[in-house]
Motif scaffolding. Structure first.
Motif, short mmCIF file in Angstrom:
data_model
loop_
_atom_site.label_atom_id
_atom_site.label_comp_id
_atom_site.label_asym_id
_atom_site.label_seq_id
_atom_site.Cartn_x
_atom_site.Cartn_y
_atom_site.Cartn_z
N TRP A 113 -9.13 -23.81 4.61
CA TRP A 113 -8.13 -25.23 4.89
C TRP A 113 -7.68 -24.49 6.78
CZ3 TRP A 113 -3.76 -26.31 1.00
CH2 TRP A 113 -4.75 -26.39 -0.02
N PRO A 114 -6.90 -26.10 7.22
CA PRO A 114 -6.14 -25.79 8.45
C PRO A 114 -5.10 -25.12 8.63
CG PRO A 114 -6.90 -28.55 7.57
CD PRO A 114 -6.64 -27.96 6.71
N LEU A 115 -5.09 -23.60 9.24
CA LEU A 115 -3.78 -22.82 8.90
C LEU A 115 -3.25 -22.49 10.05
CD1 LEU A 115 -4.94 -20.52 6.30
CD2 LEU A 115 -4.07 -21.48 6.17
N GLY A 116 -1.95 -22.01 10.20
CA GLY A 116 -1.08 -22.10 11.20
C GLY A 116 0.06 -21.30 11.26
N VAL A 117 0.12 -20.62 12.08
CA VAL A 117 1.72 -19.29 12.05
C VAL A 117 2.76 -20.44 12.62
CG1 VAL A 117 3.22 -17.64 13.11
CG2 VAL A 117 0.83 -17.81 11.90
N VAL A 118 3.97 -20.42 12.31
CA VAL A 118 6.01 -20.81 13.26
C VAL A 118 6.29 -19.85 12.55
CG1 VAL A 118 7.55 -22.82 13.26
CG2 VAL A 118 4.94 -22.72 12.85
N THR A 119 6.27 -18.82 14.20
CA THR A 119 6.90 -18.06 14.20
C THR A 119 8.09 -17.73 14.85
OG1 THR A 119 6.96 -15.28 14.38
CG2 THR A 119 5.55 -16.40 15.21
N ASN A 120 9.38 -17.04 14.40
CA ASN A 120 11.02 -16.79 15.94
C ASN A 120 10.34 -15.39 16.56
OD1 ASN A 120 11.55 -19.30 15.38
ND2 ASN A 120 12.95 -18.20 14.20
N GLY A 121 9.69 -15.37 17.84
CA GLY A 121 9.20 -14.00 18.08
C GLY A 121 8.29 -14.74 19.26
N ALA A 122 8.64 -13.48 20.58
CA ALA A 122 7.95 -13.24 21.56
C ALA A 122 6.56 -13.42 20.75
CB ALA A 122 8.31 -12.07 22.23
N PRO A 123 5.92 -13.87 22.29
CA PRO A 123 4.66 -14.00 21.99
C PRO A 123 3.68 -12.19 21.71
CG PRO A 123 5.08 -15.91 23.11
CD PRO A 123 6.42 -14.73 23.14
N SER A 124 4.04 -11.77 22.98
CA SER A 124 3.32 -10.39 23.27
C SER A 124 3.55 -9.96 22.13
CB SER A 124 4.07 -9.69 24.34
OG SER A 124 5.16 -9.92 24.62
N MET A 125 4.47 -9.89 21.12
CA MET A 125 5.47 -9.29 19.87
C MET A 125 5.01 -9.39 18.86
SD MET A 125 8.92 -8.57 18.69
CE MET A 125 8.97 -10.33 18.27
N GLN A 126 4.44 -10.79 18.30
CA GLN A 126 3.78 -11.47 17.73
C GLN A 126 2.20 -11.71 17.66
OE1 GLN A 126 6.84 -10.98 15.99
NE2 GLN A 126 6.72 -12.44 15.26
N ARG A 127 1.95 -11.44 18.79
CA ARG A 127 0.60 -11.02 18.95
C ARG A 127 -0.09 -9.72 18.24
NH1 ARG A 127 0.10 -14.84 23.31
NH2 ARG A 127 0.71 -12.78 25.00
N ARG A 128 0.61 -9.00 19.20
CA ARG A 128 0.44 -7.16 18.61
C ARG A 128 0.60 -7.39 17.03
NH1 ARG A 128 -1.99 -3.58 17.48
NH2 ARG A 128 -1.20 -1.49 18.69
N LYS A 129 1.50 -7.92 15.75
CA LYS A 129 1.44 -7.88 14.52
C LYS A 129 -0.05 -8.71 13.79
CE LYS A 129 6.39 -7.56 14.77
NZ LYS A 129 7.44 -8.73 14.64
N LEU A 130 -0.55 -10.04 14.49
CA LEU A 130 -1.60 -10.40 13.99
C LEU A 130 -2.80 -9.50 14.01
CD1 LEU A 130 -0.57 -13.57 14.58
CD2 LEU A 130 -0.93 -12.97 12.27
N GLU A 131 -2.99 -8.58 15.36
CA GLU A 131 -3.97 -7.59 15.57
C GLU A 131 -3.81 -7.03 15.05
OE1 GLU A 131 -3.41 -7.49 19.80
OE2 GLU A 131 -4.08 -9.36 20.61
N ALA A 132 -2.88 -6.58 14.59
CA ALA A 132 -2.92 -5.31 13.70
C ALA A 132 -2.53 -4.81 11.86
CB ALA A 132 -1.75 -4.08 14.23
#
Length: 224
Positions: A113-132
């Protein structure tokens, strides 16, 4: 589910994952390191933080302004609030997160499916979470609300995700834990809302759907 859904958007914090160390634990450690009697609770921080959201600032800057304001209002030197915020940031590891129940099952079932994220949070911070979490490549779009667009519950970050995915709002649902940000924001954008509650409080605004965990999302969407 009454509507035919073609795409799904997700919140990150307390929807896909949570920190292994809670905000309350970090605040306790921050005050302990400074030797100052605690004067900020994590609930107060979370309640006040949205007042200071500004796309020109980093998360660290936002927290410093928030803590400084709380300190000043309680009769402490604002510099003490900033120091607590700096130690808090030093204590926080954005990669030290754990997936919430059902994340792998839901994303595996919806992988086509087409999937997306809409998050309140700084890009560097949220990218780190998704990577982890091993999810950095799982989404077709990630919108950092408050940075790429106004913070949720503004409809604009949802609209940005819909535009990138090229899907209609009435054929999309957004999954999140926050009534005030996720459910209200999705409703403002004309997107269906799926609430994953982390509170026993009455649901207001009322979500379109409620699931106890992301494990239930595939069956809700008719995907097994």
């Amino acid at each position: 589910m009454q509507q035919e859904v073609e795409a799904v958007l997700f919140d990150v914090d307390d929807t896909l994952c949570r920190y292994r160390r809670s905000g309350a634990e970090l605040l306790d450690a921050s005050f302990e390191r400074t030797g100052v009697e605690p004067f900020i609770t994590v609930e107060e921080y979370h309640d006040r933080y949205p007042e200071f959201v500004d796309s020109s600032d980093s998360m660290v800057d936002l927290r410093e302004r928030c803590f400084a304001a709380i300190a000043d209002e309680k009769g402490y030197d604002p510099a003490t609030g900033r120091e607590i915020a700096q130690i808090y940031a030093d204590e926080r590891d954005h990669g030290n997160v754990e997936p919430l129940p059902g994340v792998d099952r839901a994303l595996s079932a919806l992988s086509e499916w087409p999937l997306g994220v809409v998050t309140n949070g700084a890009p560097s911070m949220q990218r780190r979470k998704l990577e982890a979490l091993g999810l950095a490549e799982s989404f077709d779009v990630v919108v950092h609300a408050g940075y790429d667009a106004p913070a949720k519950p503004s409809p604009e970050p949802f609209e940005a995700a819909l535009s990138t995915l090229d899907v209609r709002p009435e054929r999309t649902v957004h999954v999140g834990n926050s009534l005030g940000s996720d459910v209200a924001g999705a409703r403002a954008a004309g997107v269906g809302s799926v609430w994953v509650p982390d509170t026993d409080e009455p649901a207001e605004p009322e979500p379109d759907y409620t699931v106890s965990s992301l494990s239930d999302l595939p069956s809700l969407l008719g995907v097994e």
